[in-house]
Design a protein around this motif. Structure first.
Motif, PDB file in Angstrom:
ATOM      1  N   GLY A   1      12.120  -5.046   2.835  1.00 12.09           N
ATOM      2  CA  GLY A   1      11.727  -4.162   2.686  1.00 12.09           C
ATOM      3  C   GLY A   1      10.031  -3.950   2.104  1.00 12.09           C
ATOM      4  O   GLY A   1      10.113  -2.950   1.240  1.00 12.09           O
ATOM      5  N   GLY A   2       9.977  -4.957   2.068  1.00  8.91           N
ATOM      6  CA  GLY A   2       8.476  -4.593   1.217  1.00  8.91           C
ATOM      7  C   GLY A   2       8.276  -5.164   0.458  1.00  8.91           C
ATOM      8  O   GLY A   2       6.586  -4.697  -0.531  1.00  8.91           O
ATOM      9  N   LEU A   3       9.194  -5.683  -0.304  1.00  4.49           N
ATOM     10  CA  LEU A   3       9.117  -6.389  -1.542  1.00  4.49           C
ATOM     11  C   LEU A   3       8.039  -7.882  -1.610  1.00  4.49           C
ATOM     12  O   LEU A   3       7.350  -7.983  -2.590  1.00  4.49           O
ATOM     13  CB  LEU A   3      10.160  -6.253  -2.185  1.00  4.49           C
ATOM     14  N   MET A   4       8.717  -8.524  -1.030  1.00  2.44           N
ATOM     15  CA  MET A   4       7.856  -9.913  -0.205  1.00  2.44           C
ATOM     16  C   MET A   4       6.524  -9.461   0.714  1.00  2.44           C
ATOM     17  O   MET A   4       6.698  -8.927   1.094  1.00  2.44           O
ATOM     18  CB  MET A   4       9.262 -10.366  -0.659  1.00  2.44           C
ATOM     19  N   GLY A   5       6.184 -10.767   1.267  1.00  5.47           N
ATOM     20  CA  GLY A   5       5.352 -10.912   1.916  1.00  5.47           C
ATOM     21  C   GLY A   5       4.828 -11.764   2.734  1.00  5.47           C
ATOM     22  O   GLY A   5       5.202 -12.691   1.801  1.00  5.47           O
ATOM     23  N   ASN A   6       4.736 -12.131   3.994  1.00  5.56           N
ATOM     24  CA  ASN A   6       4.781 -14.157   4.352  1.00  5.56           C
ATOM     25  C   ASN A   6       3.203 -13.629   4.896  1.00  5.56           C
ATOM     26  O   ASN A   6       3.195 -13.366   5.583  1.00  5.56           O
ATOM     27  CB  ASN A   6       5.485 -14.387   4.646  1.00  5.56           C
TER      28      ASN A   6
ATOM     29  N   SER B   1       0.708  -0.943  -0.332  1.00  4.17           N
ATOM     30  CA  SER B   1      -0.162   0.350   0.029  1.00  4.17           C
ATOM     31  C   SER B   1       1.398   1.553  -0.228  1.00  4.17           C
ATOM     32  O   SER B   1      -0.052   3.118   0.203  1.00  4.17           O
ATOM     33  CB  SER B   1      -1.246  -0.045   1.321  1.00  4.17           C
ATOM     34  N   SER B   2       2.169   1.177   0.162  1.00  3.90           N
ATOM     35  CA  SER B   2       2.964   1.997   0.333  1.00  3.90           C
ATOM     36  C   SER B   2       3.385   2.324  -1.554  1.00  3.90           C
ATOM     37  O   SER B   2       4.455   2.075  -1.903  1.00  3.90           O
ATOM     38  CB  SER B   2       4.826   2.077   0.811  1.00  3.90           C
ATOM     39  N   PHE B   3       2.976   3.747  -2.109  1.00  2.00           N
ATOM     40  CA  PHE B   3       3.494   4.071  -3.790  1.00  2.00           C
ATOM     41  C   PHE B   3       5.261   4.196  -3.519  1.00  2.00           C
ATOM     42  O   PHE B   3       5.211   3.772  -4.612  1.00  2.00           O
ATOM     43  CB  PHE B   3       2.852   5.821  -3.248  1.00  2.00           C
ATOM     44  N   PHE B   4       5.946   4.264  -3.238  1.00  2.00           N
ATOM     45  CA  PHE B   4       7.415   3.987  -3.129  1.00  2.00           C
ATOM     46  C   PHE B   4       7.427   2.776  -3.141  1.00  2.00           C
ATOM     47  O   PHE B   4       8.392   2.110  -4.224  1.00  2.00           O
ATOM     48  CB  PHE B   4       8.055   4.539  -1.606  1.00  2.00           C
ATOM     49  N   THR B   5       7.459   1.804  -2.426  1.00  3.30           N
ATOM     50  CA  THR B   5       7.378   0.713  -2.321  1.00  3.30           C
ATOM     51  C   THR B   5       6.329  -0.493  -3.670  1.00  3.30           C
ATOM     52  O   THR B   5       7.499  -1.125  -4.338  1.00  3.30           O
ATOM     53  CB  THR B   5       6.765  -0.504  -1.283  1.00  3.30           C
ATOM     54  N   ALA B   6       5.211   0.462  -4.222  1.00  9.60           N
ATOM     55  CA  ALA B   6       4.863  -0.323  -5.369  1.00  9.60           C
ATOM     56  C   ALA B   6       5.820  -0.043  -6.408  1.00  9.60           C
ATOM     57  O   ALA B   6       5.968  -0.577  -7.335  1.00  9.60           O
ATOM     58  CB  ALA B   6       3.465   0.468  -5.420  1.00  9.60           C
ATOM     59  N   SER B   7       6.352   1.596  -6.085  1.00  9.74           N
ATOM     60  CA  SER B   7       6.521   1.427  -7.366  1.00  9.74           C
ATOM     61  C   SER B   7       7.821   1.679  -7.400  1.00  9.74           C
ATOM     62  O   SER B   7       8.603   0.905  -8.951  1.00  9.74           O
ATOM     63  CB  SER B   7       7.404   3.762  -7.303  1.00  9.74           C
ATOM     64  N   LEU B   8       9.026   1.544  -6.777  1.00 13.47           N
ATOM     65  CA  LEU B   8       9.832   0.539  -6.918  1.00 13.47           C
ATOM     66  C   LEU B   8       9.863  -0.776  -7.269  1.00 13.47           C
ATOM     67  O   LEU B   8      10.808  -1.333  -8.771  1.00 13.47           O
ATOM     68  CB  LEU B   8      10.875   0.810  -5.573  1.00 13.47           C
ATOM     69  N   GLN B   9       8.724  -1.500  -6.879  1.00 17.63           N
ATOM     70  CA  GLN B   9       8.924  -3.675  -7.557  1.00 17.63           C
ATOM     71  C   GLN B   9       8.314  -3.128  -8.923  1.00 17.63           C
ATOM     72  O   GLN B   9       8.922  -3.997  -9.750  1.00 17.63           O
ATOM     73  CB  GLN B   9       7.814  -3.582  -6.219  1.00 17.63           C
ATOM     74  N   SER B  10       7.240  -2.032  -9.085  1.00 16.81           N
ATOM     75  CA  SER B  10       7.225  -1.736 -11.164  1.00 16.81           C
ATOM     76  C   SER B  10       8.179  -1.609 -11.848  1.00 16.81           C
ATOM     77  O   SER B  10       8.408  -1.848 -13.182  1.00 16.81           O
ATOM     78  CB  SER B  10       6.117  -1.168 -10.359  1.00 16.81           C
TER      79      SER B  10
END
Length: 263
Positions: free
Chosen positions: A253-258, A189-198
């Motif tokens: 760093g928020g790129l993965m989740g468990n 839900s973080s814009f920064f993390t989502a943008s980095l992932q993209s």
């Protein structure tokens, strides 16, 4: 490999051997709705492990160890690695449960299971005798109720066509008090993390996959993440399926989740 008795349901059909005939995996009916993704994962099977290592700089191995640890699998347990792919989590589970435990690795891609069986030969450890590979459907698992002491899913739930049904199936085959541990890309839900992932997918993942002739196969990744569930939504999904508790943890760093869910 020794014979492993599995109390399968009527979905079970025939046994199929991988190349060389030294090991066998059981084939069961798969959902036709997953045919396209089943074919996709079969195409990428030959380079899947190498790409994972390169794209994650080896970090996927750490995340997978965490996933297995959070499942609470222990010596002597009977465990399921659902959507097992080429077997990384199944091999880790095998070492946890030991020779007196059992590991079932289930996937809808026969090609991925052949790769897993081949790795089982190449990376031989005595405990790997406890692994059975099964070609099957996450929406119709060929096991009796309350059969497993733990379930892991690595990068698989995101690709299942009916996630609520898959979670209900996981719940069904788990013993009371046991855990499911589900590792995947995090829909942040973080814009920064989502943008980095993209950015990483567009500028690292797809170009690297292109060098293997797999451009189209890896382009699906961004859309599959965007259509996936956030951590909060995954917790809700598990509780609605009937799990008594569920907690989602961010990794890398928020790129993965468990997701850790207890029956």
């Amino acid at each position: 490999m020794g014979t492993v008795t599995i109390p399968v349901t009527a979905a079970a059909t025939t046994a199929a051997s991988h190349a060389g005939g030294r090991r066998r995996y059981v084939a069961v009916r798969c959902s036709s709705a997953s045919d396209e993704r089943q074919a996709l994962f079969s195409r990428i099977a030959p380079v899947y492990d190498h790409l994972n290592d390169v794209l994650s700089l080896g970090q996927h191995r750490t995340w997978k160890r965490i996933c297995v640890s959070w499942s609470k699998a222990k010596r002597g347990d009977r465990v399921l690695d659902l959507c097992c792919g080429s077997g990384d989590l199944a091999f880790l589970l095998s070492q946890k449960v030991g020779l007196d435990g059992e590991v079932m690795g289930v996937d809808f891609s026969g090609q991925q299971l052949q790769t897993a069986a081949s790795r089982q030969d190449q990376r031989w450890k005595a405990c790997y005798k406890n692994i059975k590979w099964i070609e099957g459907d996450a929406l119709d698992l060929p096991f009796t109720d309350r059969y497993f002491d733990a379930v892991t899913v690595g990068y698989g739930l995101r690709n299942v066509v009916d996630k609520p049904k898959a979670m209900r199936e996981i719940l069904r085959v788990l013993k009371p008090g046991s855990r499911a541990s589900v590792l995947d890309f995090n829909k942040s839900s973080s814009f920064f993390t989502a943008s980095l992932q993209s950015w990483v997918i567009d500028n690292v993942v797809v170009p690297l996959a292109s060098s293997y002739g797999l451009t189209e196969e890896y382009k699906y990744l961004k859309s599959s993440i965007s259509q996936y569930l956030t951590g909060e939504e995954l917790e809700k999904l598990a509780k609605e399926a009937g799990f008594s508790s569920a907690k989602h943890y961010e990794l890398g760093g928020g790129l993965m989740g468990n997701l850790v869910a207890t029956r």
